[in-house]
Design a protein around this motif. Structure first.
Motif, PDB file in Angstrom:
ATOM      1  N   LEU A 168      -4.731   0.118  -5.909  1.00 39.28           N
ATOM      2  CA  LEU A 168      -3.423   0.127  -5.269  1.00 39.28           C
ATOM      3  C   LEU A 168      -3.245   1.470  -4.564  1.00 39.28           C
ATOM      4  N   PHE A 169      -2.910   1.415  -3.273  1.00 38.07           N
ATOM      5  CA  PHE A 169      -2.657   2.617  -2.485  1.00 38.07           C
ATOM      6  C   PHE A 169      -1.208   2.610  -2.010  1.00 38.07           C
ATOM      7  N   MET A 186       2.358  -0.134   1.034  1.00 36.99           N
ATOM      8  CA  MET A 186       1.687  -0.360  -0.252  1.00 36.99           C
ATOM      9  C   MET A 186       0.537  -1.318   0.017  1.00 36.99           C
ATOM     10  N   ILE A 187      -0.645  -0.989  -0.482  1.00 33.29           N
ATOM     11  CA  ILE A 187      -1.836  -1.800  -0.236  1.00 33.29           C
ATOM     12  C   ILE A 187      -2.518  -2.083  -1.567  1.00 33.29           C
ATOM     13  N   LEU A 188      -2.735  -3.365  -1.861  1.00 29.63           N
ATOM     14  CA  LEU A 188      -3.477  -3.772  -3.055  1.00 29.63           C
ATOM     15  C   LEU A 188      -4.797  -4.383  -2.599  1.00 29.63           C
ATOM     16  N   VAL A 189      -5.890  -3.804  -3.091  1.00 30.99           N
ATOM     17  CA  VAL A 189      -7.225  -4.283  -2.756  1.00 30.99           C
ATOM     18  C   VAL A 189      -7.863  -4.824  -4.032  1.00 30.99           C
ATOM     19  N   GLN A 215       2.447  -4.391   1.896  1.00 29.79           N
ATOM     20  CA  GLN A 215       3.895  -4.508   2.036  1.00 29.79           C
ATOM     21  C   GLN A 215       4.444  -3.182   2.555  1.00 29.79           C
ATOM     22  N   PRO A 216       5.430  -3.238   3.455  1.00 27.88           N
ATOM     23  CA  PRO A 216       6.056  -1.998   3.914  1.00 27.88           C
ATOM     24  C   PRO A 216       6.938  -1.411   2.813  1.00 27.88           C
ATOM     25  N   THR A 217       7.108  -0.105   2.847  1.00 22.87           N
ATOM     26  CA  THR A 217       8.002   0.566   1.904  1.00 22.87           C
ATOM     27  C   THR A 217       9.225   1.077   2.666  1.00 22.87           C
TER      28      THR A 217
END
Length: 104
Positions: free
Chosen positions: A79-80, A59-62, A51-53
């Motif tokens: 989460l990054f 934001m990246i959830l792996v 998702q863009p911030t």
């Protein structure tokens, strides 16, 4: 080369690795090079959601499974928060958790 991974982090980045929380590139380098006791790791990524911030970051959830050395595979989530800087992106926040459940 785990030490080289620290260069991907912003100098003021924060990392939570299970119950260990550190901030700053040098502390992150320390945790990457001294706190991880495995020699080999294999990741199987199941899903990546982004998702863009508001500040032009991401934001990246792996989620997936990983196996260290000869241990059994374990589910994980990471989460990054990537932020732009100097015409590139750096990891500003990184939260990693194994998905271990108490089955008693």
């Amino acid at each position: 080369n785990r030490a080289a991974l620290a260069d991907m982090y912003h100098p003021e980045a924060m990392v939570t690795l299970e119950d260990k929380r550190v901030s700053g590139r040098e502390a992150i380098k320390e945790i990457l090079t001294t706190s991880l006791s495995f020699n080999r790791i294999q990741h199987v990524v199941t899903k990546v959601d982004c998702q863009p911030t508001p500040e032009q970051g991401v934001m990246i959830l792996v989620t997936g499974r990983l196996q260290c050395d000869d241990d059994h595979p374990h589910a994980f989530s990471q989460l990054f928060n990537l932020k732009p800087a100097n015409n590139s992106y750096f990891v500003f926040h990184d939260i990693f958790k194994l998905s271990l459940h108490n089955t008693l």
